[in-house]
Design an enzyme around this catalytic site. Structure first.
Site, PDB file in Angstrom:
ATOM      1  CD  GLU A   1      -5.000  -5.831   3.660  1.00 52.34           C
ATOM      2  OE1 GLU A   1      -5.691  -4.951   4.593  1.00 52.34           O
ATOM      3  OE2 GLU A   1      -3.708  -5.867   3.522  1.00 52.34           O
TER       4      GLU A   1
ATOM      5  CD  GLU B   1      -2.951  -1.529   2.439  1.00 53.77           C
ATOM      6  OE1 GLU B   1      -2.906  -0.436   3.028  1.00 53.77           O
ATOM      7  OE2 GLU B   1      -3.328  -2.412   2.417  1.00 53.77           O
TER       8      GLU B   1
END
Length: 309
Positions: A224, A119
């Protein structure tokens, strides 16, 4: 250069449960009827008990290790930490800790997915390029440094996963992915993080998936994911057709978490919801996961069709 897989990676699904609980993992597998073949494990630079955490992953299940380059005392959202800059990673400040982590992971002598510094296009981790005094180009340099340092320790059992956040969840003006990607020589799978709070599967992922398909030749992974709300079961039923329509997506890791258990941003738990469990069963069967007959992208038609990105 890393070779392309001779054959496509078999479809798979994985699971994250709070604290890596073996009991919760087993309970989820029983409720869905198909055991996950990947289990999520989070590790920091100074995490104790790495060996024990890997040992808790059932035999035959591959750990998806999210290696976060900060302290076990750090918390999500604490992005301004001058100790954990990208420049510090590249300069070798944490080389000793990284080697120690790599050696402990290698000692497990089992296949691993290694999701490093994920991320990075967001604004909530200190290794994100847009925060903490980091500069353009430093993320790529940090990734390559860490890879070159510990890939020889980890060996061929480890598959490196590069995984940005979906576009919808990143701040305005987030760095372009092309300026963050280390290159196919350094990456085995290209993933993403992304949660749905009411959108369809396609609208949640397609903008990012389309960009990733142009960026890299590597297989894709929904590394995820989670969904909350009254449409949870419907969303999970869409997941299988969506993946079938986008065959480069080889797997997903579902986060069966809640704000109470992990501080998650939503209530993503599904194993106590019979409709959601059945929807996931259907998607898995349609993908040929768990013994069902796989559905090809070409065979997905009509109203239930997944959208090709």
């Amino acid at each position: 250069m890393r070779p392309k897989p001779a054959t496509p990676i078999p479809r798979f699904y994985g699971l994250d449960v709070p604290n890596g609980s073996a009991a919760a993992f087993t309970e989820f597998a029983k409720s869905v009827g198909t055991p996950p073949t990947v289990s999520s494990v989070f590790i920091k630079l100074d995490s104790p008990g790495i060996t024990a955490a890997l040992a808790a992953v059932p035999a035959g299940v591959t750990p998806m290790v999210s290696l976060e380059p900060w302290s076990q005392h750090s918390r999500w959202g604490d992005a301004q930490q001058s100790r954990y800059t990208l420049a510090a990673l590249s300069s070798g400040t944490f080389d000793a800790q990284l080697r120690a982590v790599g050696s402990e992971l290698a000692a497990a002598q089992r296949p691993l997915y290694l999701r490093f510094a994920h991320e990075m296009n967001g604004a909530w981790y200190p290794w994100a390029q847009a925060v903490n005094g980091n500069q353009a180009g430093q993320y790529i340099a940090a990734w390559r440094h860490v890879h070159d340092l510990i890939a020889p320790i980890l060996g061929q059992r480890t598959s490196w996963v590069w995984a940005p956040n979906i576009f919808a969840g990143t701040p305005k003006g987030a760095p372009r992915l092309a300026g963050l990607y280390p290159g196919d020589d350094y990456v085995d799978l290209v993933g993403l993080s992304g949660y749905s709070h009411g959108d369809s599967v396609a609208s949640t992922y397609c903008p990012t998936v389309a960009a990733l398909q142009h960026l890299s030749t590597r297989p894709l992974l929904l590394a995820e994911i989670g969904v909350e709300g009254s449409e949870q079961a419907s969303w999970l039923a869409q997941l299988g057709p969506f993946m079938a329509a986008n065959p480069r997506i080889r797997g997903f890791v579902y986060y069966d978490t809640t704000p109470e258990t992990t501080g998650a941003t939503g209530y993503y738990r599904i194993d106590k919801n019979p409709a959601s469990v059945q929807a996931l069963r259907t998607s898995l069967s349609g993908l040929g996961i768990g013994g069902g007959a796989a559905v090809t992208g070409a065979a997905v038609t009509g109203a239930a069709a997944g959208q090709r990105c």
